[in-house]
Structure formats: C-alpha cells, structure tokens
Design an enzyme around this catalytic site. Structure first.
Site, mmCIF file in Angstrom:
data_model
loop_
_atom_site.group_PDB
_atom_site.id
_atom_site.type_symbol
_atom_site.label_atom_id
_atom_site.label_comp_id
_atom_site.label_asym_id
_atom_site.label_seq_id
_atom_site.Cartn_x
_atom_site.Cartn_y
_atom_site.Cartn_z
ATOM 1 N N ASN A 1 0.774 -1.237 0.149
ATOM 2 C CA ASN A 1 0.015 -0.058 0.055
ATOM 3 C C ASN A 1 0.850 1.173 0.020
ATOM 4 O O ASN A 1 2.358 1.154 0.191
ATOM 5 C CB ASN A 1 -0.916 -0.082 1.082
ATOM 6 C CG ASN A 1 -0.494 0.162 2.481
ATOM 7 O OD1 ASN A 1 0.100 1.222 2.857
ATOM 8 N ND2 ASN A 1 -0.415 -0.848 3.398
ATOM 9 N N GLU B 1 4.445 -0.827 -6.643
ATOM 10 C CA GLU B 1 3.238 -1.372 -7.287
ATOM 11 C C GLU B 1 2.503 -1.028 -6.009
ATOM 12 O O GLU B 1 2.247 -1.905 -5.037
ATOM 13 C CB GLU B 1 3.452 -2.816 -7.860
ATOM 14 C CG GLU B 1 4.345 -3.171 -8.644
ATOM 15 C CD GLU B 1 4.057 -2.887 -10.101
ATOM 16 O OE1 GLU B 1 2.703 -2.951 -10.274
ATOM 17 O OE2 GLU B 1 4.689 -2.731 -11.013
ATOM 18 N N CYS C 1 -5.620 -6.183 -6.159
ATOM 19 C CA CYS C 1 -5.337 -4.961 -6.398
ATOM 20 C C CYS C 1 -6.008 -4.309 -7.473
ATOM 21 O O CYS C 1 -6.163 -2.905 -7.524
ATOM 22 C CB CYS C 1 -3.754 -4.606 -6.445
ATOM 23 S SG CYS C 1 -2.930 -5.572 -7.630
HETATM 24 P P1 NAD Z 1 1.533 -3.869 2.779
HETATM 25 O O1 NAD Z 1 2.237 -2.555 2.312
HETATM 26 O O2 NAD Z 1 0.980 -3.575 4.339
HETATM 27 O O3 NAD Z 1 2.607 -4.883 2.966
HETATM 28 C C1 NAD Z 1 3.534 -4.984 1.968
HETATM 29 C C2 NAD Z 1 4.812 -5.325 2.502
HETATM 30 O O4 NAD Z 1 5.386 -4.270 3.102
HETATM 31 C C3 NAD Z 1 4.773 -6.450 3.316
HETATM 32 O O5 NAD Z 1 6.097 -7.556 2.730
HETATM 33 C C4 NAD Z 1 5.227 -6.002 4.788
HETATM 34 O O6 NAD Z 1 5.984 -6.687 5.630
HETATM 35 C C5 NAD Z 1 5.879 -4.732 4.457
HETATM 36 N N1 NAD Z 1 5.595 -3.767 5.359
HETATM 37 C C6 NAD Z 1 4.553 -3.492 6.017
HETATM 38 N N2 NAD Z 1 4.428 -2.468 6.722
HETATM 39 C C7 NAD Z 1 5.715 -1.937 6.983
HETATM 40 C C8 NAD Z 1 6.380 -1.020 7.506
HETATM 41 N N3 NAD Z 1 5.923 -0.289 8.384
HETATM 42 N N4 NAD Z 1 7.765 -0.643 7.245
HETATM 43 C C9 NAD Z 1 8.410 -1.547 6.339
HETATM 44 N N5 NAD Z 1 7.712 -2.480 5.718
HETATM 45 C C10 NAD Z 1 6.339 -2.917 5.881
HETATM 46 O O7 NAD Z 1 0.686 -4.059 1.937
HETATM 47 P P2 NAD Z 1 -0.504 -5.492 1.775
HETATM 48 O O8 NAD Z 1 -1.540 -5.055 2.866
HETATM 49 O O9 NAD Z 1 0.420 -6.823 1.864
HETATM 50 O O10 NAD Z 1 -0.856 -5.443 0.484
HETATM 51 C C11 NAD Z 1 -2.201 -4.464 0.187
HETATM 52 C C12 NAD Z 1 -1.828 -3.352 -0.731
HETATM 53 O O11 NAD Z 1 -1.097 -3.579 -1.994
HETATM 54 C C13 NAD Z 1 -3.227 -2.836 -1.196
HETATM 55 O O12 NAD Z 1 -2.981 -1.505 -1.142
HETATM 56 C C14 NAD Z 1 -3.047 -3.121 -2.708
HETATM 57 O O13 NAD Z 1 -3.866 -2.447 -3.627
HETATM 58 C C15 NAD Z 1 -1.523 -3.199 -3.004
HETATM 59 N N6 NAD Z 1 -1.302 -4.241 -3.811
HETATM 60 C C16 NAD Z 1 -0.617 -3.850 -5.104
HETATM 61 C C17 NAD Z 1 -0.240 -4.548 -6.030
HETATM 62 C C18 NAD Z 1 0.205 -4.224 -7.383
HETATM 63 O O14 NAD Z 1 0.473 -4.929 -8.189
HETATM 64 N N7 NAD Z 1 0.099 -2.734 -7.817
HETATM 65 C C19 NAD Z 1 -0.585 -6.138 -5.973
HETATM 66 C C20 NAD Z 1 -1.015 -6.391 -4.662
HETATM 67 C C21 NAD Z 1 -1.321 -5.463 -3.699
#
Ligand code: NAD
Length: 417
Positions: free
Chosen positions: A148, A169, A203
């Site tokens: 996100n 992404e 997503c």
């Molecule tokens: P997220 O951002 O919470 O997590 C993604 C990664 O970041 C994980 O590996 C997590 O361990 C790490 N992370 C989380 N918090 C962190 C922090 N404070 N500091 C450092 N690293 C951290 O995302 P999510 O909840 O796993 O996925 C959902 C989001 O991702 C939605 O917004 C969705 O739209 C987006 N998404 C985009 C795509 C794309 O291809 N564009 C694909 C899938 C999901």
C-alpha cells in the site's frame, strides 16, 4: 499440492484460483523469459552522427546488482516470484521478503526457493515491518515493492538515502464504468468473477461501479442472480469462494457493513470465526462514505448511478489516478474517449482483472497507484541498466574539432554539426 495447501491456509484460496491467479502466471512468466532472453539480452546497435564516424554505438543491458523484492499477502506466491523472475532474467541477485501476513506461503518460499535456486543468488528473509525496515537500511541496487501507498512512502524514503531506484506497485480505487447498451448478463458474469475472485482482495479488482442510471436496477438484479449462480444460495458453503486474510482486515471491512455505507442489496453477512464476508453489493452510498473514499480490498461492491458516461469520466478524472480502469461498452467512440481522457495504470474494455495475465502488457500504476512496471520484457527492463557504449575507430582522427580553432575549421564544423 504444497502450494495449494499454503494458499488455502493463508487465504482459503480455491484450488482453481491458485492455478489461474498464482501458478499459471508464474509459469507463463518463466516460459516467456526463457523464450525471449536471447533477444532481450542482445546489445542493440544505434546510429552515430556523421561527424563522429567511424564509430560503433550500442545499448548493452547489464544487471543492476543485488535487488530487494518486498511482497504483499494477497497473491503471496505470484507477487513474490514474478518480480523475482524478472530480476534473475536480467542477471541480478535478489533478497526476497515475502509477506508475514501470508505465513504459510512465506514459509514455503523460504524453505523451497533455496532448494531450487541453490547457487546463493536468492536469499529469502521472512518477517514483518521490523525486518523490512532493517533490510531497507541496506544499500540495494533496486527495490521492488508491492503493497500500500503508506508503506510505499517509507520504502521510497529509505531508498532515497542510498539513491536506490524503486519500483512501487501500489493500490487504490479501480473504477468500473457500465454504459447503457451492453449485454448486462455478460457484464454481471465478468464483473462478479473479477470482483469476488480471491474474495475481492485483488489490487486490480473493480473497486466500485459507475453505472448509467437507466440500467442501474437491471444491473443490480443481474449481479444478485450471478452471485447466487456462482457461489450458491449460501456462499459460506461454496468451495469456490475465499476468506479474508486476517482479523484486522475482517474488522476493517465489517465495520463498513454496520452502517454509513449505503443500503445492502445483497450479501452483508459475515462470520468472524472463519473470516468469511459474503459477496456484498451496496447502493445509495453517501459520497463521503469510506467505501467510496478508501480502497475497499474486500468483497464489497458499491454501485453508483451516473447520469451518463461523461459524468462517469468526470468522476474518475476528479480522483487520484487508479491502477486500473474498466469500461463495459460497445460504443467505439466512448471506448476511445475513455482511453484518451482518463489516466490509469491500465484500461480493460469489456472485462476486468485479466490484463494481469498478458505478459506483453506492462503491469504498473501511474502517480499514486505506482511507479514503474513489470511483466515480460518490462520486468527485464526494470531490473536492467541500459548502458550506452560508444566505440570509436582509431584509424581515422578528424582534427577539425581540436584547437587551435580558426575560421576555416569553424566553417566546416558549422556544416557538419
Ligand atoms: P503492505 O504495504 O501492508 O505490505 C507490503 C509489504 O510491506 C509486506 O511485505 C510487509 O511486511 C511490508 N511492510 C508493512 N508495513 C511495513 C512498515 N511499516 N515498514 C516496512 N515494511 C512494511 O501491503 P499489503 O497489505 O500486504 O497489500 C495490500 C496493498 O497492496 C493494497 O493497497 C493493494 O492495492 C496493494 N497491492 C498492489 C499490487 C500491485 O501490483 N500494484 C498488488 C497487490 C497488492
């Protein structure tokens, strides 16, 4: 079987969705990379201006070095391995950080990747924000992040310290426009499938629908019927419908169902013990309701009537640029108009979500929905540096450009350059 079991544990993912949404995508990317690699890696000759002749100029791809891939939980296998395929195809080493919120898949990747890629070029580091923050403090040659936007900002900030380039992404709200003269049964089938695949945790899933007011109630009727046809009268018993990843997301979504987000037309039921939320459709949603202002990322679909498609385009244009935009219409002029007048990572006409499985279509967002793209050749480009190489012959050396500069030289140079 291991992959199916891990994804069932993490997301209750139906076996068919494991095949079509995870395994097949990875297999196709591997096949494309293996087939195309000789062409992608070949140096590309480019022209040289006359005044530099004789010389040879070419663009040579080279690996960036060691890249970091940070993956989310919703397609925990695919969104880890597809970027990795690009990174390895381009000749890099990679550190891979799967999502801690899909622990079974994360474990599987940590155990099995080193067995299949045994030369040490790939390291899997498991963990959550703490481990990711530690990784981000290291100087990588590229960071590929899927997740996100809030975390995307942290990634970009950490990368800035080392001047590390990033691919982000991200997500957002993907609109789906439905025009008047359409086959509503077909629209309902494709829309229902795309929205409730992986229980809406995609997503590029249609986030909300902007429907021409003349067909709103007909569309609602068709959607209700299609949901029953797909998942039965009681979707809790369907083997073809996934579950919400964890309680935090379950409570985020069920809070929206308790009020303030319009009238529930179908679904609305939820069960905390199994993290089940029914395929849900809402209408008459207030403009400032969370389901219309925040990314839904779950099985709730708001239907918003609009007076015509011009109003729909205006609605989209007045909001942040989405990752994907969908249009259901056979009107060629409207199709052209939507493509020309809106900006989004991708557009699909008369379907949704399927753009992700076309390796030749770069996959990525624009503005707040992401930076950079991948899949197929775009992955190779993302993980390569295109180095410019100019090779000047030594058997001829035009002295025109060297001092002392006199009028005759200047006259010739003016003609040449
Ligand atoms: P997220 O951002 O919470 O997590 C993604 C990664 O970041 C994980 O590996 C997590 O361990 C790490 N992370 C989380 N918090 C962190 C922090 N404070 N500091 C450092 N690293 C951290 O995302 P999510 O909840 O796993 O996925 C959902 C989001 O991702 C939605 O917004 C969705 O739209 C987006 N998404 C985009 C795509 C794309 O291809 N564009 C694909 C899938 C999901």
């Amino acid at each position: 079987p291991n992959i199916e079991a891990a994804l069932r544990d993490d997301l209750g993912k139906p076996a068919v969705e494991v095949l079509t949404g995870e395994v097949a995508v990875v297999a196709r990317e591997i096949a494309a990379a293996r087939r195309m690699l000789p062409r992608w890696t070949k140096p590309r000759r480019v022209g040289v201006p006359l005044f530099l002749w004789p010389a040879k100029a070419q663009v040579v791809p080279e690996p960036l070095g060691v890249v970091l891939i940070i993956a989310p939980w919703n397609y925990p296998l695919q969104l880890t391995l597809v970027p990795l395929i690009g990174a390895l195809a381009a000749g890099n080493c990679a550190v891979v950080k799967p999502s801690e919120l899909a622990p079974a898949t994360s474990r599987l990747l940590a155990e099995q990747l080193p067995q299949y890629i045994a030369d040490g070029s790939v390291q899997v580091i498991e963990g959550g924000p703490e481990q990711t923050t530690a990784l981000l403090a290291e100087p990588f040659d590229h960071i590929f992040f899927t997740g996100n936007a809030a975390v995307g900002r942290l990634v970009m900030e950490a990368a800035a310290k080392h001047l590390t380039p990033v691919t982000l992404e991200l997500g957002g709200k993907c609109p789906c426009l439905v025009d008047v003269k359409v086959d509503l049964d077909l629209v309902a089938r494709r829309l229902t499938w795309a929205k409730f695949y992986n229980a809406g945790q995609t997503c590029i899933a249609p986030d909300y629908v902007l429907v021409h007011q003349a067909v709103e109630s007909a569309l609602l009727e068709r959607l209700k019927r299609t949901i029953t046809a797909f998942y039965g009268p009681d979707p809790t018993t369907s083997r073809d419908y996934g579950r919400i990843v964890n309680l935090r997301h379950f409570h985020r979504l069920t809070a929206w169902l308790r009020g303030g987000n319009g009238e529930v037309v179908c679904g609305g039921h939820a069960d905390e013990a199994t993290r089940y939320i029914a395929p849900t459709i809402v209408r008459n949603v207030p403009a400032n309701a969370p389901v219309l202002t925040e990314e839904i990322f779950g099985p709730i679909l708001p239907i918003v009537p609009v007076s015509d498609m011009t109003a729909a385009i205006e609605y989209v244009r007045s909001r942040p640029k989405p990752l994907a935009l969908y249009l259901f219409s056979n009107d060629r002029a409207l199709q052209r108009c939507v493509v020309a007048q809106t900006s989004s990572g991708s557009v699909v006409i008369n379907h949704a979500v399927v753009q992700g499985v076309v390796p030749n279509l770069p996959f990525g967002g624009v503005g707040p929905s992401g930076t950079g793209a991948y899949h197929g050749k775009a992955s190779f480009d993302t993980f390569s540096h295109y180095k410019s190489v100019l090779n000047k012959a030594t058997w001829f050396d035009l002295s025109l450009a060297y001092p002392p500069y006199d009028d005759a030289k200047r006259k010739w140079l003016r003609r040449l350059v």
